[in-house]
Design a protein around this motif. Structure first.
Motif, short mmCIF file in Angstrom:
data_model
loop_
_atom_site.label_atom_id
_atom_site.label_comp_id
_atom_site.label_asym_id
_atom_site.label_seq_id
_atom_site.Cartn_x
_atom_site.Cartn_y
_atom_site.Cartn_z
N ILE A 164 -57.59 -56.61 -4.63
CA ILE A 164 -56.51 -56.90 -5.71
C ILE A 164 -55.20 -56.42 -5.74
O ILE A 164 -55.35 -54.41 -6.00
CB ILE A 164 -57.64 -56.46 -6.85
CG1 ILE A 164 -58.69 -57.25 -7.50
CG2 ILE A 164 -56.85 -56.68 -8.19
CD1 ILE A 164 -59.98 -56.65 -7.89
N ASN B 73 -44.95 -54.55 -18.66
CA ASN B 73 -46.55 -55.19 -18.05
C ASN B 73 -47.27 -55.00 -17.02
O ASN B 73 -46.46 -54.20 -15.53
CB ASN B 73 -45.71 -56.50 -17.63
CG ASN B 73 -46.68 -57.38 -17.79
OD1 ASN B 73 -47.53 -58.25 -19.48
ND2 ASN B 73 -47.10 -58.39 -16.84
N ALA C 112 -51.07 -56.12 -15.13
CA ALA C 112 -51.96 -57.50 -14.95
C ALA C 112 -52.34 -57.86 -13.15
O ALA C 112 -51.72 -57.17 -12.53
CB ALA C 112 -51.30 -58.73 -14.95
N PRO C 113 -53.98 -57.91 -12.97
CA PRO C 113 -53.77 -57.97 -11.85
C PRO C 113 -53.97 -58.91 -11.17
O PRO C 113 -53.97 -60.29 -11.95
CB PRO C 113 -55.82 -57.98 -12.42
CG PRO C 113 -55.72 -58.67 -13.58
CD PRO C 113 -54.48 -58.13 -14.53
N PHE C 114 -53.71 -59.16 -9.54
CA PHE C 114 -54.11 -60.63 -9.17
C PHE C 114 -54.27 -60.67 -7.79
O PHE C 114 -54.01 -59.83 -6.69
CB PHE C 114 -51.99 -60.92 -8.93
CG PHE C 114 -51.39 -61.00 -10.10
CD1 PHE C 114 -51.25 -62.51 -10.65
CD2 PHE C 114 -50.97 -60.18 -10.50
CE1 PHE C 114 -50.53 -62.20 -12.08
CE2 PHE C 114 -50.12 -60.17 -11.97
CZ PHE C 114 -49.98 -61.55 -12.61
N SER C 115 -54.90 -61.42 -7.38
CA SER C 115 -56.14 -61.22 -5.70
C SER C 115 -55.66 -62.56 -4.98
O SER C 115 -56.60 -61.97 -3.76
CB SER C 115 -57.44 -61.11 -6.49
OG SER C 115 -57.98 -62.69 -6.74
N ILE D 219 -50.10 -67.80 -10.28
CA ILE D 219 -50.08 -68.57 -10.59
C ILE D 219 -49.56 -69.66 -12.28
O ILE D 219 -50.47 -68.11 -13.19
CB ILE D 219 -51.70 -69.49 -10.78
CG1 ILE D 219 -52.23 -69.66 -9.22
CG2 ILE D 219 -51.44 -71.10 -11.35
CD1 ILE D 219 -53.15 -69.96 -9.09
N LYS E 195 -46.30 -66.73 -16.29
CA LYS E 195 -46.66 -65.23 -16.78
C LYS E 195 -46.12 -64.75 -17.15
O LYS E 195 -44.48 -64.31 -16.40
CB LYS E 195 -47.83 -65.46 -15.39
CG LYS E 195 -49.11 -65.99 -16.40
CD LYS E 195 -50.42 -65.64 -15.00
CE LYS E 195 -51.42 -67.15 -14.88
NZ LYS E 195 -52.11 -66.50 -14.38
N MET F 90 -58.50 -52.09 -15.69
CA MET F 90 -57.91 -53.33 -15.02
C MET F 90 -58.22 -54.65 -15.09
O MET F 90 -57.50 -55.48 -16.24
CB MET F 90 -58.11 -53.22 -13.58
CG MET F 90 -57.84 -54.35 -13.01
SD MET F 90 -58.62 -55.81 -13.12
CE MET F 90 -60.17 -55.42 -12.36
N GLY G 147 -55.62 -60.24 -19.53
CA GLY G 147 -56.25 -61.01 -21.10
C GLY G 147 -54.72 -61.63 -21.29
O GLY G 147 -53.43 -61.57 -20.54
N GLU H 2 -50.02 -53.60 -22.13
CA GLU H 2 -51.22 -53.71 -21.62
C GLU H 2 -51.51 -51.90 -20.87
O GLU H 2 -52.73 -51.32 -20.83
CB GLU H 2 -51.33 -54.05 -20.30
CG GLU H 2 -51.67 -56.13 -20.46
CD GLU H 2 -50.24 -56.20 -20.42
OE1 GLU H 2 -49.20 -55.85 -19.89
OE2 GLU H 2 -49.92 -57.66 -20.43
N TYR I 68 -67.04 -58.90 -8.92
CA TYR I 68 -66.15 -57.62 -7.83
C TYR I 68 -66.66 -57.20 -7.13
O TYR I 68 -68.64 -57.81 -7.26
CB TYR I 68 -65.64 -57.07 -9.11
CG TYR I 68 -65.03 -57.15 -10.02
CD1 TYR I 68 -63.12 -57.30 -10.22
CD2 TYR I 68 -64.67 -57.81 -11.05
CE1 TYR I 68 -62.38 -57.93 -10.26
CE2 TYR I 68 -63.76 -58.73 -12.00
CZ TYR I 68 -62.48 -58.70 -11.51
OH TYR I 68 -61.80 -58.92 -12.43
C1 LIG Z 1 -58.86 -59.57 -10.56
C2 LIG Z 1 -58.23 -60.41 -11.11
C3 LIG Z 1 -57.11 -60.75 -10.11
C4 LIG Z 1 -56.55 -62.22 -11.11
N1 LIG Z 1 -55.96 -63.08 -9.98
C5 LIG Z 1 -54.98 -63.93 -10.55
C6 LIG Z 1 -54.08 -63.87 -9.25
O1 LIG Z 1 -53.51 -64.29 -8.30
N2 LIG Z 1 -52.94 -65.48 -9.58
C7 LIG Z 1 -52.74 -65.35 -11.27
O2 LIG Z 1 -51.59 -65.85 -11.16
N3 LIG Z 1 -53.69 -65.18 -11.57
C8 LIG Z 1 -54.88 -63.97 -11.85
N4 LIG Z 1 -55.20 -63.20 -12.29
C9 LIG Z 1 -55.11 -63.91 -13.92
C10 LIG Z 1 -54.36 -62.80 -14.73
O3 LIG Z 1 -54.39 -61.71 -14.29
C11 LIG Z 1 -54.42 -62.95 -16.02
O4 LIG Z 1 -53.57 -64.23 -15.94
C12 LIG Z 1 -52.79 -62.27 -16.33
O5 LIG Z 1 -53.16 -62.54 -17.89
C13 LIG Z 1 -51.80 -62.39 -16.37
O6 LIG Z 1 -50.89 -61.25 -16.72
P1 LIG Z 1 -48.76 -61.55 -17.40
O7 LIG Z 1 -48.75 -63.01 -18.18
O8 LIG Z 1 -48.40 -60.78 -18.30
O9 LIG Z 1 -48.61 -60.90 -15.72
C14 LIG Z 1 -56.50 -62.41 -12.17
C15 LIG Z 1 -57.43 -61.29 -13.26
C16 LIG Z 1 -58.52 -60.85 -12.72
C17 LIG Z 1 -59.09 -60.32 -13.37
#
Ligand SMILES: Cc1cc2nc3c(=O)[nH]c(=O)nc-3n(C[C@H](O)[C@H](O)[C@H](O)COP(=O)(O)O)c2cc1C
Length: 231
Positions: A27, A40, A42-45, A62, A69, A94, A99, A107, A189
């Motif tokens: 992550i 800002n 945010a998590p991305f996996s 995405i 986003k 995290m 959200g 955040e 997880y």
């Molecule tokens: C553990 C985890 C992994 C996530 N991985 C992705 C990802 O790889 N790509 C993605 O678009 N959203 C992913 N999300 C969803 C984003 O974190 C979520 O859409 C977030 O609100 C984006 O924030 P932002 O609008 O501040 O960029 C993930 C969420 C979680 C909890």
């Protein structure tokens, strides 16, 4: 066995297959800022380290329907970010950041995480994270033929922040201190506590051993706990 082409299935089904089969995923806990300076987090996996020379990581964001986003939009406005590794102790904080919040929401504040200025990038990092990598975006690749599109970002790691407790001998990171978590499918997880070792086989030019005899002879010498080898 099921056999089918991606094109035969709905994209929501393919999404479930990808996040269910490609596991566990590390992550990236990504800090960015807007042109106006709004932070800002945010998590991305869809994330990994992809190269060590130049030191490069990659993650994909995405779009939310037809809208980017905050993370993608911010990197478009200010092409720097900080990627943190999520330890078990930070998991719930995290989760607060993932959200679907308006861009006005900070955040850092909501999750109770402390922003400190980046050293070489003009983006705040999370003080509580054991690992923070300050990055400059090198590539943004837009993916997809119809919405929701995605942005695949490559970033060069310019600067590291590593907690002192993480470092073992010879520059190795102690996984039992890092306690990184990984993402499975849905809202599941995994921890990184259950590990095992396998030595990598080497049979040099002119070595008469077969692969089978190599493994037979090296079992006792290179069994579990044997000496490590990089890459
Ligand atoms: C553990 C985890 C992994 C996530 N991985 C992705 C990802 O790889 N790509 C993605 O678009 N959203 C992913 N999300 C969803 C984003 O974190 C979520 O859409 C977030 O609100 C984006 O924030 P932002 O609008 O501040 O960029 C993930 C969420 C979680 C909890």
């Amino acid at each position: 066995m099921a056999h089918f082409a991606c094109a035969e299935r709905e994209s929501t089904e393919i999404y479930k297959l990808i996040i269910g089969c490609i596991v566990p995923r590390p992550i990236a806990f990504v800090a960015t800022r807007s042109a106006a300076g709004q932070p800002n987090l945010a998590p991305f996996s869809f994330f990994n380290g992809v190269c060590s020379n130049p030191p490069t990581l990659a993650f994909s964001v995405i779009d939310r329907g037809t809208r980017m986003k905050d993370t993608s939009r911010n990197i478009g406005e200010h092409p720097e970010f900080v990627v943190h590794i999520v330890s078990e102790s930070m998991a719930e904080r995290m989760n607060v950041t993932c959200g679907d919040y308006g861009a006005h929401i900070d955040e850092f504040k909501e999750a109770g995480l402390t922003p400190v200025p980046g050293t070489v990038v003009d983006v705040p990092r999370v003080q509580e994270a054991l690992v923070a990598m300050e990055c400059r975006m090198t590539h943004q690749i837009r993916l997809g033929a119809k919405p929701p599109y995605a942005s695949h970002f490559l970033g060069e790691i310019l600067y590291w922040h590593l907690d002192d407790t993480l470092l073992l001998e010879r520059g190795r990171i102690d996984p039992d201190v890092l306690k990184a978590i990984g993402r499975m499918a849905d809202v599941e997880y995994t921890r990184t506590r259950d590990r095992f070792r396998m030595e990598r086989p080497v049979i040099g030019e002119g070595d008469p051993r077969s692969v089978a005899s190599y493994f037979a002879s090296s079992k006792s010498a290179h069994g579990p706990g044997g000496k490590g080898r990089s890459n």
